[in-house]
Write a protein that holds these residues in place. Structure first.
Motif, PDB file in Angstrom:
ATOM      1  N   VAL A  60       0.827  -1.196   0.000  1.00 39.38           N
ATOM      2  CA  VAL A  60       0.000   0.000   0.000  1.00 39.38           C
ATOM      3  C   VAL A  60       0.859   1.242   0.000  1.00 39.38           C
ATOM      4  N   PRO A  61       0.411   2.292  -0.709  1.00 37.66           N
ATOM      5  CA  PRO A  61       1.131   3.554  -0.644  1.00 37.66           C
ATOM      6  C   PRO A  61       0.805   4.269   0.644  1.00 37.66           C
ATOM      7  N   HIS A  62       1.665   5.150   1.050  1.00 37.94           N
ATOM      8  CA  HIS A  62       1.433   5.941   2.254  1.00 37.94           C
ATOM      9  C   HIS A  62       0.621   7.170   1.889  1.00 37.94           C
ATOM     10  N   VAL A  63      -0.623   7.208   2.324  1.00 36.08           N
ATOM     11  CA  VAL A  63      -1.479   8.366   2.119  1.00 36.08           C
ATOM     12  C   VAL A  63      -1.843   8.879   3.497  1.00 36.08           C
TER      13      VAL A  63
ATOM     14  N   ILE B 291      -8.515  10.382   3.723  1.00 35.24           N
ATOM     15  CA  ILE B 291      -9.664   9.498   3.586  1.00 35.24           C
ATOM     16  C   ILE B 291     -10.719   9.978   4.566  1.00 35.24           C
TER      17      ILE B 291
ATOM     18  N   ARG C 190      -8.811   1.887   3.434  1.00 35.53           N
ATOM     19  CA  ARG C 190      -8.896   2.107   2.000  1.00 35.53           C
ATOM     20  C   ARG C 190     -10.069   3.029   1.684  1.00 35.53           C
ATOM     21  N   SER C 191      -9.833   4.016   0.839  1.00 37.38           N
ATOM     22  CA  SER C 191     -10.881   4.950   0.428  1.00 37.38           C
ATOM     23  C   SER C 191     -11.687   4.368  -0.724  1.00 37.38           C
TER      24      SER C 191
ATOM     25  N   ASP D 168     -11.817   5.361  -3.686  1.00 39.31           N
ATOM     26  CA  ASP D 168     -11.070   5.353  -4.940  1.00 39.31           C
ATOM     27  C   ASP D 168      -9.872   4.408  -4.904  1.00 39.31           C
TER      28      ASP D 168
ATOM     29  N   GLN E 179      -7.335   4.272  -2.706  1.00 37.97           N
ATOM     30  CA  GLN E 179      -6.140   4.679  -1.988  1.00 37.97           C
ATOM     31  C   GLN E 179      -6.184   4.176  -0.544  1.00 37.97           C
ATOM     32  N   VAL E 180      -5.007   3.897  -0.009  1.00 35.25           N
ATOM     33  CA  VAL E 180      -4.908   3.396   1.361  1.00 35.25           C
ATOM     34  C   VAL E 180      -4.205   4.438   2.212  1.00 35.25           C
ATOM     35  N   GLY E 181      -4.836   4.814   3.303  1.00 36.65           N
ATOM     36  CA  GLY E 181      -4.253   5.795   4.208  1.00 36.65           C
ATOM     37  C   GLY E 181      -3.717   5.137   5.453  1.00 36.65           C
TER      38      GLY E 181
END
Length: 356
Positions: free
Chosen positions: A44-47, A74, A273-274, A276, A278-280
């Protein structure tokens, strides 16, 4: 900043005699749910997101709607009611270590049970389960435990039957033992302290259905099924390094000791996970705007928060890389459900140099 990959999930004989308590089967007040932490299926990316505010050195309070700038956030959505045990999580365990002179309580477990309402919710039962994973508990033995051990005899352990399965009776401390004696009138028993880790391993290896904790105390009793215990043990640090440090009395060396333990012990972060995709990664905010990364010593430490976040295992080198790469993070908070500790970047030096 890309980091944090998923760890693959790994998904009998009883040597003790059973001495049922007087009065037959006992129906527990609360039964823990069969809970399995879920994790993202890919790296997962860092958001950056801020899911909580860190009110002061005494509490991690409510969810924040303000994103952790400049990264996208998110939306946290509706906030569930906070369980009583999380209204103001304490940084340190209670200094009241005995309820009966001469018998040291498992303080964290005792206080988690005391916080249970008459109708406990799943999050509150998870809180009991996470606080069980350290220290010791007591068992009741028919007769004099010391004499039986000296004679090389096995210890007849008390059990209780619930839904056709036997659960080992264990006790958090002196007051719970007194409650049990008052309930069944059997004063011909003795209390024997047992390491939690060894006892739970015995339960998992044997035919028992789980453990019943403080069964005669009301409302502070709980029943934890074997399935939950198996999953908890699978993720447990065998040396119980971080949890033991946080459960113990704080000294000038505690922060340094926790930072060193973080270089070797299993660690998790919280993610969501949002819509869209993305993973925060969950953060905490102090009133002055400082950003703190949430770090957990066990998935149950996250699940006890009741936020619906996912537990993602992270290697010490990955965590160190993340902290080095985001200088806006002023430090971490370990096990924010309590007992917790806040570590600054300076205090995290032993971790920050891992893999550098």
């Amino acid at each position: 900043m890309a980091l944090f990959s998923r760890r693959p999930k790994n998904s009998d004989d009883d040597s003790t005699g059973a001495v049922p308590p007087q009065g037959g089967a006992q129906t527990p007040d609360a039964v823990a749910p069969d809970v399995e932490p879920s994790v993202p299926a890919e790296p997962v990316p860092h958001v950056g997101i801020s899911v909580s505010t860190f009110g002061s050195v005494s509490a991690a309070t409510s969810r924040a709607d303000t994103p952790a700038a400049p990264a996208p956030a998110i939306p946290p959505g509706a906030t569930p009611a906070r369980p009583a045990h999380l209204a103001s999580p304490a940084a340190e365990a209670s200094s009241r270590v005995e309820t009966v002179p001469g018998l040291r309580d498992n303080v964290l477990l005792r206080d988690a049970l005391a916080a249970l309402p008459a109708q406990a919710q799943p999050t509150e039962m998870i809180n009991v389960a996470r606080q069980l994973l350290q220290g010791h508990v007591y068992i009741r033995v028919q007769g004099d435990a010391r004499e039986l051990l000296a004679q090389g005899k096995s210890l007849p352990t008390s059990m209780v039957t619930f839904k056709d399965e036997k659960y080992m009776l264990v006790y958090s401390g002196g007051a719970a033992l007194q409650d049990a004696i008052k309930a069944d009138g059997d004063a011909g028993t003795s209390a024997l302290a047992q390491s939690v880790l060894g006892l739970l391993q015995q339960v998992v290896a044997g035919p028992m259905g789980g453990v019943a904790i403080d069964h005669a105390s009301r409302p502070g009793s709980a029943l934890l099924p074997k399935q939950l215990i198996e999953k908890a043990l699978a993720d447990l640090d065998p040396a119980q390094r971080i949890k033991s440090l946080l459960a113990g009395k704080r000294t000038s060396e505690t922060a340094d000791d926790v930072a060193v333990a973080m270089t070797e012990a299993p660690l998790w972060i919280a993610a969501r996970r949002s819509d869209d995709g993305q993973v925060g990664i969950a953060e905490l905010r102090t009133p002055d705007g400082a950003r703190l990364l949430e770090v957990f010593s066990h998935p149950l430490e996250l699940l006890a928060l009741g936020r619906g976040d996912q537990a993602v295992k992270v290697e010490p080198a990955q965590l160190a890389k993340a902290l080095r790469g985001d200088t806006g993070l002023s430090g971490v908070v370990v096990d924010p459900a309590g007992p917790w500790i806040r570590l600054t970047r300076d205090q995290l030096h032993p971790l920050l140099i891992v893999g550098a």
